[in-house]
Design a protein around this motif. Structure first.
Motif, short mmCIF file in Angstrom:
data_model
loop_
_atom_site.label_atom_id
_atom_site.label_comp_id
_atom_site.label_asym_id
_atom_site.label_seq_id
_atom_site.Cartn_x
_atom_site.Cartn_y
_atom_site.Cartn_z
N UNK A 1 0.97 -1.07 -0.12
CA UNK A 1 -0.07 -0.04 -0.01
C UNK A 1 0.86 1.10 0.10
N UNK A 2 2.20 1.10 0.28
CA UNK A 2 3.03 2.58 0.44
C UNK A 2 4.23 2.39 -0.28
N UNK A 3 4.61 3.35 -0.84
CA UNK A 3 5.89 3.49 -1.67
C UNK A 3 6.43 4.79 -1.65
N UNK A 4 7.74 4.91 -1.59
CA UNK A 4 8.55 6.09 -0.97
C UNK A 4 9.44 6.38 -2.29
N UNK A 5 9.34 7.63 -2.98
CA UNK A 5 10.20 7.85 -4.08
C UNK A 5 11.11 9.11 -3.67
N UNK A 6 12.47 9.17 -3.85
CA UNK A 6 13.63 10.26 -3.61
C UNK A 6 14.40 10.51 -5.03
N UNK B 1 -1.68 4.06 -0.34
CA UNK B 1 -3.06 3.52 -0.97
C UNK B 1 -3.86 3.33 0.17
N UNK B 2 -4.91 4.16 0.61
CA UNK B 2 -5.58 4.38 1.93
C UNK B 2 -6.85 3.12 1.74
N UNK B 3 -7.51 3.17 0.56
CA UNK B 3 -8.40 2.12 0.21
C UNK B 3 -7.99 1.68 -1.35
N UNK B 4 -8.75 0.56 -1.77
CA UNK B 4 -8.52 0.01 -3.47
C UNK B 4 -8.32 1.42 -4.29
N UNK B 5 -9.43 2.30 -3.96
CA UNK B 5 -9.73 3.35 -4.98
C UNK B 5 -9.46 4.75 -4.50
N UNK B 6 -8.68 4.82 -3.60
CA UNK B 6 -8.31 6.16 -2.98
C UNK B 6 -6.61 6.12 -2.37
N UNK B 7 -6.10 7.01 -3.16
CA UNK B 7 -4.62 7.26 -2.31
C UNK B 7 -4.29 8.68 -2.20
N UNK B 8 -3.56 8.64 -1.16
CA UNK B 8 -3.01 10.06 -0.75
C UNK B 8 -1.23 9.99 -0.99
N UNK B 9 -0.86 11.11 -1.60
CA UNK B 9 0.47 11.29 -1.55
C UNK B 9 0.84 12.63 -0.88
N UNK B 10 2.01 12.46 -0.28
CA UNK B 10 2.84 13.66 0.33
C UNK B 10 4.01 13.87 -0.40
N UNK B 11 4.20 15.19 -0.87
CA UNK B 11 5.37 15.50 -1.86
C UNK B 11 6.03 16.62 -1.32
N UNK B 12 7.28 16.64 -1.49
CA UNK B 12 8.29 17.65 -1.09
C UNK B 12 9.15 18.00 -2.25
N UNK B 13 9.03 19.39 -2.57
CA UNK B 13 10.09 19.84 -3.63
C UNK B 13 11.50 20.68 -2.78
N UNK B 14 12.41 20.48 -3.54
CA UNK B 14 13.59 21.37 -3.23
C UNK B 14 13.85 21.47 -1.72
N UNK B 15 13.73 20.13 -1.03
CA UNK B 15 13.55 19.91 0.47
C UNK B 15 15.08 20.53 0.85
#
Length: 649
Positions: A576-581, A607-621
């Motif tokens: 359900x979870x993946x991390x991209x750097x 992926x909170x549910x089968x049809x719902x995904x939440x993402x947290x994104x950071x740019x120029x951290x």
């Protein structure tokens, strides 16, 4: 305030006026999206590409420097715009100067002292977004629902034989997903420190026909400069569209339509002065509508026929410089013959007609203000199998443009399959950038006496390109690609002072060369962890030819970094979870001076549910940096954080 008298030749004044005229150039998946992170390295090498030979072929077999950005790459990176997604291609230089302004190029020449970048051909679903005003791309007028993008093929190097005169240093081919693959509902909400986005899509799939409609709106906040002062680059845009696909026997049809409207502010200097009269920079307003229809027929033994036509209307209001209304009608035909005797031949023709209407001002004029122009071309390319492991490709295009007549664009490519998973290729090509209205018809100020009097003698800019490449899979978990290239340029645009010393004109009195390497690869560290890296190095030299007095011209080479580097890591924490750097390094620019920078980006998807995904994104951290433009006017790309929700049904 930026006061500039136009009573005598001033190179800086002309450069700013042209830049102002051309201002603006500068996600979670739906369940049907293929999860490329689950594909093996070998399967990724077998992804089908079409931009290299205008027929489907494996990426491993393509005799060109091509990088593919997949739908899953875009989702995992958290991209929010087409230029943002293009940062994933290590063979491109993307430089952002304001919230809506991007300069994008491959292998150098990312703009000059008298034009924005103009040597990269960009297509969206087969529709060229070439701007006849200056032969570049207004990136603020190109937007898509990124969840519907299937892939982006980025070719660095010439593509003139198959695509035409503007494909000098690269080709970007953006393909959206068929309506058959977008059944059901989708809603997207994004909000953060840089603004927000709203989007929806509704699709229906039938036995033989499918359709979808979509809509989206974006709102970008203003930026700040290095001193912390506000940069007037707020940006708002709305867009709606539809696509339909259906089939009947051996025939396939598609219709694609889009309608958009936007507005954004113009950054400082804020005012210019013409003959003592101050003129305030106003809000840039853009709008457009396009309609594309395509028919394809599969022939026996692997051949095919295709016909595509599109209509494109755009309007761009840039106060106080000009307003342009442009209409384009384009018709393309292509015939891929069944393979015979070791030959695979494709040929076709293209006809393009435009109606360009410019409302001139006191600042700048295009004379004549209204023109109709036609481009016509025919091409043929033959891929010859010399032996099972050796293929020779020969092709040529003859294209007629309104300014220099017929131009010949040939190419020769040799591909050698050294081993089942290793390929070498070499290529030699000639391509050109034809003159445009900016080169030939621009006059500054908008009424006599003129400081700049167009370019009645400009020639087509020519590039002769030589390439040597390798693509392969040395290990089961490792794929790698490397290309050496050498470009020789002639008749590059210059800005000349007339012998009388009273006015300027555009000429073609500069030549030069660029040499470099571009390389990238992917490594599957574990089944859950994949890394990728890319590196480019470029040495560029421009020099004036006899008779030129454009001392600023060779400085255009300073708009390109000598090297770039990127490193990406994607880790599937669980189902359900993946991390991209992502980490990027871009070397310093010299003209205007922009310091080198590092940029660290991150995205956590859940992926909170089968049809719902939440993402947290950071740019120029790691902190803010500049990418393009002069210190007084450019935006600093600050640290940005946002949250995105994608719901599908």
């Amino acid at each position: 305030m930026y006061n500039c008298s136009i009573s005598r030749p001033r190179l800086s004044t002309l450069g700013w006026l042209i830049a102002a005229t051309l201002a603006g150039q500068a996600d979670a998946a739906d369940p049907q999206t293929a999860d490329f992170a689950d594909l093996s390295i070998e399967e990724l090498a077998n992804i089908q590409v079409t931009s290299v030979s205008k027929r489907p072929e494996r990426l491993l077999d393509a005799p060109a420097s091509v990088f593919v950005i997949t739908a899953d790459d875009i989702r995992r990176a958290g991209a929010v715009s087409i230029p943002d997604a293009l940062r994933l291609a290590p063979n491109l230089h993307v430089a952002q100067g304001a919230s809506y302004a991007n300069a994008i190029s491959a292998r150098g020449l990312n703009g000059s002292n008298n034009s924005s970048p103009n040597k990269l051909l960009v297509m969206i679903d087969g529709r060229s977004v070439y701007a006849p005003l200056f032969s570049g791309v207004f990136w603020d007028m190109q937007d898509l629902l990124l969840e519907d993008v299937e892939r982006i093929e980025v070719i660095s190097g010439p593509g003139g034989t198959l695509w035409g005169v503007n494909a000098v240093n690269g080709v970007i081919n953006i393909t959206t997903r068929s309506a058959h693959a977008t059944e059901g509902s989708l809603a997207v909400v994004r909000g953060g420190t840089d603004g927000g986005d709203l989007a929806f899509r509704q699709g229906y799939r039938g036995a033989n026909a499918s359709w979808r409609v979509y809509g989206k709106a974006l709102d970008r906040s203003h930026s700040e400069n290095a001193a912390g002062a506000r940069v007037n680059d707020d940006w708002r845009q709305g867009q709606v569209g539809l696509r339909a696909d259906w089939a009947r026997g051996a025939d396939a049809f598609s219709v694609n339509a889009n309608l958009y409207r936007g507005r954004h502010e113009q950054p400082a200097p804020g005012e210019i002065s013409v003959d003592g009269t101050d003129l305030q920079l106003g809000t840039i307003r853009t709008e457009g509508a396009n309609l594309t229809g395509r028919w394809e027929r599969a022939l026996d033994a692997g051949g095919s026929l295709s016909v595509q036509a599109y209509l494109d209307h755009t309007r761009r209001e840039v106060p106080p410089t000009l307003t342009e209304a442009l209409r384009v009608a384009d018709l393309q035909f292509q015939h891929s013959l069944p393979a015979f005797g070791g030959h695979a031949l494709v040929w076709g023709a293209n006809y393009r007609h435009s109606w360009d209407d410019v409302t001139n001002s006191e600042v700048i004029a295009f004379l004549p203000a209204q023109v109709e122009q036609t481009w016509a071309s025919v091409f043929a390319q033959d891929e010859v199998t010399l032996r099972p492991d050796l293929r020779l490709t020969l092709g040529g295009r003859i294209e007629r443009n309104p300014y220099t007549g017929n131009e010949f664009l040939p190419t020769a490519r040799l591909a050698w399959r050294v081993a089942p998973r290793h390929a070498l290729w070499a290529a030699a090509s000639r391509t050109v950038r034809a003159p445009t209205r900016l080169d030939a018809d621009a006059f500054i100020p908008g009424r006599a006496p003129f400081l700049l009097r167009g370019g009645p003698t400009v020639r087509a800019e020519v590039a002769r390109v030589f390439e040597l490449g390798y693509r392969g899979q040395p290990l089961d978990a490792l794929s790698y690609s490397a290309t050496l290239f050498h470009h020789r340029y002639d008749h590059l645009r210059t800005q000349e002072v007339d012998p009388t010393g009273t006015f300027l004109t555009f000429g073609s009195l500069m030549e030069g060369q660029s040499t470099g390497i571009e390389t990238w690869g992917s490594y599957q560290v574990t089944p859950a962890w994949r890394t990728s890296a890319g590196f480019t190095a470029l040495h560029e030299t421009l020099r004036l030819k006899a008779g030129s007095n454009d001392l600023a011209g060779p400085g255009s080479a300073g708009k390109d970094p000598e090297h770039t580097f990127q490193l990406r890591s994607n880790y599937a924490i669980d189902d359900a979870r993946d991390l991209e750097l992502g980490l990027r390094r871009v070397a310093a620019l010299e003209n205007p001076a922009v310091p080198a920078y590092w940029a660290l980006d991150a995205r956590l998807g859940w992926r909170l549910q089968r049809n719902l995904e939440l993402s947290l994104v950071g740019r120029n951290l790691n902190g803010s940096h500049a990418e393009s433009g002069t210190l007084a006017t450019r935006a600093e790309l600050d640290r940005a954080l946002w949250v995105k929700l994608v719901w599908t049904n």
